[in-house]
Design an enzyme around this catalytic site. Structure first.
Site, PDB file in Angstrom:
ATOM      1  N   GLU A  72      63.166 118.496  72.961  1.00  0.00           N
ATOM      2  CA  GLU A  72      64.632 118.463  73.029  1.00  0.00           C
ATOM      3  C   GLU A  72      65.112 117.041  73.308  1.00  0.00           C
ATOM      4  OE1 GLU A  72      65.677 121.545  75.907  1.00  0.00           O
ATOM      5  OE2 GLU A  72      66.000 122.937  74.266  1.00  0.00           O
TER       6      GLU A  72
ATOM      7  N   GLU B 152      62.850 128.071  70.169  1.00  0.00           N
ATOM      8  CA  GLU B 152      62.995 128.687  71.493  1.00  0.00           C
ATOM      9  C   GLU B 152      64.095 129.729  71.407  1.00  0.00           C
ATOM     10  OE1 GLU B 152      63.668 126.067  74.821  1.00  0.00           O
ATOM     11  OE2 GLU B 152      61.850 124.906  74.474  1.00  0.00           O
TER      12      GLU B 152
END
Ligand SMILES: *[C@@H]1O[C@H](CO)[C@@H](O)[C@H](O)[C@H]1NC(C)=O
Ligand SMILES: *[C@@H]1O[C@H](CO)[C@@H](O)[C@H](O)[C@H]1NC(C)=O
Ligand SMILES: *[C@@H]1O[C@H](CO)[C@@H](O)[C@H](O)[C@H]1NC(C)=O
Ligand SMILES: *[C@@H]1O[C@H](CO)[C@@H](O)[C@H](O)[C@H]1NC(C)=O
Ligand SMILES: *[C@@H]1O[C@H](CO)[C@@H](O)[C@H](O)[C@H]1NC(C)=O
Ligand SMILES: *[C@@H]1O[C@H](CO)[C@@H](O)[C@H](O)[C@H]1NC(C)=O
Ligand SMILES: *[C@@H]1O[C@H](CO)[C@@H](O)[C@H](O)[C@H]1NC(C)=O
Length: 651
Positions: free
Chosen positions: A186, A266
Site C-alpha cells: 500500500e 485485500e
C-alpha cells in the site's frame, strides 16, 4: 515454538519439493493481458485466496488451518513476511519453528494451495512498526524508512538477499507454490511517495527472483492511492471490503492497468480491534454479496484475513487514529476461521459462494475443535517492581544526563524504569510534564505510586508534591509501535526531556525490563510467596502452577479469562501469551492453543505481570484466573464508537 520432527513425519513431508515431477509439467504462471486473466500452465486461472500469517498461528496448527482453508474452496494462500521477527538483531536471522517459511510453502504445496507472497519489507498488518525491525531506529535515528535513503536501503538489501534466496526455489516456475510476489505494501498511502525507492525495490526483487516472476502492488481503491502506488512494470491491484460495489471499486485499477485481470488483494470479510474501542463485526450477508459480485466478473480475490490468529507476545502494533491507539492481542478479525481456527457461519457462507465458481475438494467439512475449561488457578504474589531490579529479569542499569529511548538502549519492547534524584525546592504542587511519552507511564516518588500518564489518553502532565533529594521514577511501557503511515518512526520510552515546574530533569538511571527472555522468568518460579499485599499502581508478579488431568492427545485449546485483573502480560510455560487489558476491553480472554500446555503429570506454570491493580489487594482468595472454554472479545469499552470507519485506514 519449535516444530517437532514427528509433525513433519506425520504430514508426510520429507522437507523437499518433488522437483522432478513438477518440471515435467513445464510450469508457468503469467498475466494474459488479452483475455484479462492469469494463466497457469497455459490454462486460464483465477484465484480465491485467503490470508493466514504464519507468524500469528502456532506452527503445530498450520496443517489444520490450511486443510480448512482448502476445504472452503480456496486455491491460494496469502501471507506477509515479517522482517522484524526474522532479523531480531542486525545480521542475526531466525527461520525456525514458527518462522519456518519454507515449511509453510511446503505445506501449502501439499494442500494444493498456491501462495501469494507479500515480503514487504514494510507490511503494516497491525504489527509493531509495520513489521520493520525496531533496531533500524537504533542504528540510525535519522533513517528515512520506506524511501531510497541509503541507510534504509542498505539494510533492506542485506535482508532481502537472505530472504529472496530462500524464496527463489519455491517460485511456481521453479517447482514451488509461489505464484505472485508483492512489492512494498500500500505504498500509495505513504506520503513521501519516493518512486526511486519502489523502482529500486522492483529491480532488486527481479534481479534475485528472475524476470518471469509476476510482481504486483496493492493500494486502496482510489486513483489518489494508485497515483503513487503504481510501479511501472509491476501489476497494480486494489483492496476494498464487504459492502462495496464491486464494479465501481475495480474502476481505479483499470485507470492504471488498461488490461489484465481484476484483482482485490485485500477483501475484508472482517476487521481489526483496538484497545478501548468496541469489537468490530462485519455482516455475513455483505461479505457474501460483495464476494459473489467480484467472482461473477472474473476477479481474483484474496480475503484479508481468512484466519487472523493471534499477536502473541509484544508483536501487536498501534494505529495512528486519535494520535495513538494500540491494537489488541487477538487478531480474530471476525474472520471466516476464528482465532482458534474454528469455522464460523461466515466460513460456510463463503464456501457456498466459492463453490459456484471453483470445485470444492473432496475433504470432510471442518467442525469446531473441542475446547476445555480447565477451571481456576490460584496465583501467589511473588515480587513487585522494586524486587525485580536486583534480579536477572532486569537488564544492567544505564546512566545518562538526559533520558534515552528504548531504541538507543537497544531494547525492542517491554518496559524501562527511568529514575532521577530531585534537586531543588519545588512549589507544592509542581507540574511534572512528560511531553515525549511513549506510551504509558507510572509515576513513583520515593517508590510511592503517584499516578498514570498516557499517550493514548493525551495525558502528558501530572501535579506532584516533591521535595529535594526525593527519588522520582517513571515506569514506561511500550504499548506497540505505530503500524502504518508517517508515524512509524515511533521511538519508545521518554523521547524528549521531562520537566518539573518547567525545569529539565537530568541524571537519569535506566533500568531495562524487556521481559523478552523466558529463561530469566524461571527465577520467579523459585521464590516463595512474598510477604504483604500487592500495591495498586506498582507492577506486581504472580505465579501459579497447575496440572491437567489429561494425556497429550486429550489436551484441548482454552482461553485465559482475565476478568478482575487490570492491565499486564501473561506468560504460560515460558510463552508470552500477549498483553491483557480487560478493563479497557473489548478483549477479556487470551487464546491458549493446546500445544502451549503440558499434559499430565507435568505442571504448567502461569506468570502474570500485573501493572496496575490485582484482584488480590484486599482478598487473597480473589487471586485467581480461570481457564474457560469460550473467548470474550466483545467486552465493554469506555468508548462506544470506533475512531475509524470500517475498512478505512489508508492515510
Ligand atoms: C514448455 O513451455 C514452453 C513455453 O511455454 C514451450 O515452448 C515448451 O514447448 C514447453 N515444453 C514442454 C515439454 O511442454
Ligand atoms: C492435491 O491434488 C492432487 C491432484 O489433483 C490430489 O491427488 C491430491 O490428493 C491433492 N492433495 C490434497 C492434500 O488435497
Ligand atoms: C468472464 O469470463 C468469461 C469466460 O472467459 C467471459 O465469457 C466473460 O465475458 C467474462 N466476464 C467479464 C465481466 O469479464
Ligand atoms: C532481550 O532484550 C535485550 C535488550 O533489552 C537484548 O540485549 C537481548 O538480546 C534480547 N533477547 C532476546 C532473546 O531477544
Ligand atoms: C534535553 O535538554 C538538553 C538541554 O537543554 C538538550 O541538550 C537535549 O537535546 C534535550 N533532549 C531532548 C531529547 O530534547
Ligand atoms: C488418553 O486418555 C484417553 C481418555 O482418558 C484414553 O482413551 C487414551 O487411550 C489415552 N491415550 C494415551 C496415549 O494414553
Ligand atoms: C470470566 O470471569 C468473570 C469474573 O469471574 C465472569 O463473570 C465471566 O463469566 C467469565 N467469563 C467466561 C467466558 O467464563
Amino acid at each position: 515454538m519449535i516444530v517437532p520432527a514427528i509433525l513433519l513425519m506425520v504430514c508426510g513431508l520429507s522437507g523437499a519439493i518433488k522437483k522432478g515431477d513438477d518440471l515435467v509439467k513445464n510450469r508457468s504462471f503469467s498475466i494474459d493481458y488479452v483475455n484479462n486473466q492469469f494463466v497457469k500452465d497455459g490454462e486460464p486461472f483465477r484465484y480465491v485466496s485467503g490470508a493466514m500469517h504464519y507468524f500469528r498461528v502456532p506452527v503445530h496448527y498450520w496443517p489444520d488451518r490450511m486443510r480448512k482453508m482448502r476445504a472452503a474452496g480456496l486455491n491460494v494462500l496469502e501471507t506477509y513476511v515479517e522482517w522484524a521477527s526474522h532479523e531480531p538483531q542486525p545480521g542475526v536471522y531466525a527461520f525456525e519453528g514458527n518462522l519456518d517459511i519454507e515449511y509453510y510453502f511446503e505445506l501449502a504445496q501439499h494442500f494444493n494451495l498456491s501462495v501469494i507472497l507479500r515480503p514487504g519489507p514494510f507490511i503494516d498488518a497491525e504489527r509493531d512498526m509495520g513489521g520493520l525491525p525496531f533496531w533500524l531506529l537504533s542504528v540510525d535515528p535519522s533513517i528515512k524508512l520506506r524511501t531510497s535513503d541509503k541507510s534504509y536501503v542498505t539494510h533492506v538489501e542485506k535482508w532481502f538477499s537472505v530472504l529472496l534466496s530462500k524464496i527463489k526455489p519455491y517460485l511456481y516456475n521453479n517447482g514451488g507454490p509461489i505464484v505472485t510476489v508483492q512489492v512494498e505494501n500500500e505504498y500509495g498511502s505513504y506520503s513521501p511517495c519516493d518512486r526511486d525507492y519502489t523502482s529500486w525495490l522492483r529491480d532488486f526483487i527481479r534481479q534475485h527472483l528472475g524476470k518471469d516472476v509476476v510482481l504486483f502492488s496493492t493500494d486502496g481503491d482510489g486513483d489518489g492511492y494508485l497515483q503513487c502506488g503504481k510501479i511501472p512494470g509491476v501489476y497494480a491491484t486494489v483492496d476494498f471490503g464487504a459492502g462495496s460495489n464491486a464494479v465501481e471499486s475495480f474502476k481505479p485499477q483499470r485507470h492504471f492497468e488498461l488490461a489484465g485481470p481484476r484483482v482485490n488483494s485485500e477483501f475484508y470479510p472482517g476487521w481489526l480491534d483496538m484497545w478501548g474501542e468496541p469489537h468490530s463485526t462485519v455482516d455475513k450477508e455483505d461479505v457474501v454479496k460483495t464476494l459473489d459480485d467480484m467472482l461473477a466478473i472474473n476477479a481474483s480475490v484474496s480475503m484479508y484475513m481468512f484466519h487472523g490468529g493471534t499477536s502473541f507476545g509484544f508483536t501487536s502494533g498501534a494505529l495512528p487514529s486519535n494520535t495513538y491507539t494500540p491494537c489488541i492481542t487477538s487478531y480474530d478479525y471476525d474472520a471466516p476461521l476464528n482465532e482458534a481456527g474454528d469455522p464460523t457461519e461466515k466460513y460456510f457462507s463463503i464456501r457456498k459462494v466459492i463453490s459456484k465458481y471453483l470445485p470444492l475438494p473432496d475433504f470432510p467439512v471442518p467442525v469446531a475443535s473441542p475446547k476445555a475449561a480447565y477451571g481456576h488457578v490460584h496465583l501467589h504474589y511473588v515480587a513487585n517492581l522494586w524486587d525485580l531490579l536486583s534480579t536477572p529479569i532486569a537488564g544492567r542499569p544505564l546512566q545518562s544526563t538526559y533520558p534515552m529511548t528504548f531504541e538507543s538502549l537497544g531494547q525492542a519492547n517491554g518496559y524501562v524504569l527511568y529514575c532521577t534524584q530531585l534537586r531543588g525546592h519545588f512549589p507544592d504542587p509542581a507540574l511534572l510534564e512528560v511531553k515525549g511519552l511513549a506510551d504509558r507511564a507510572y509515576l513513583y516518588i520515593d517508590m510511592e505510586f503517584g499516578g498514570v500518564l498516557s499517550r493514548s489518553g493525551s495525558l502528558f502532565s501530572i501535579p506532584v508534591q516533591a521535595t529535594d533529594n526525593q527519588n522520582l521514577c517513571l515506569l514506561v511501557e511500550n504499548q506497540g509501535r505505530i503500524a502504518y503511515g508517517t508515524g512509524i518512526k515511533d521511538f519508545k520510552g521518554l523521547t524528549s526531556n521531562v520537566t518539573l515546574n518547567g525545569h529539565i530533569l537530568s541524571s537519569w538511571t535506566h533500568h531495562p525490563l524487556p521481559f523478552n527472555e523466558t529463561g530469566s522468568l524461571e527465577w520467579l518460579n523459585k521464590i516463595e510467596k512474598k510477604r504483604g499485599t500487592p500495591i495498586k499502581g506498582t507492577m506486581s508478579l504472580f505465579t501459579g502452577s497447575f496440572a491437567i488431568q489429561r494425556n497429550e492427545s486429550d489436551l484441548a485449546d482454552t482461553f485465559l479469562n482475565l476478568s478482575g485483573w487490570h492491565k499486564g502480560v501473561a506468560f504460560l510455560n515460558g510463552i508470552n501469551l500477549g498483553r491483557y487489558w480487560p478493563v479497557q476491553g473489548p478483549q477479556v480472554t487470551l487464546y491458549v492453543p493446546k500445544n502451549f500446555l503440558k499434559a499430565w503429570p507435568s505442571k504448567n506454570r502461569l506468570i502474570l505481570l500485573e501493572q496496575d491493580r490485582s484482584p488480590c489487594e484486599k482478598n487473597e482468595l480473589g487471586c485467581t484466573v480461570e481457564f474457560v472454554a469460550n473467548p470474550v472479545l466483545n467486552g465493554d469499552t469506555p468508548v462506544k464508537k470506533r475512531s475509524t470507519k470500517l475498512f478505512k485506514k489508508h492515510v
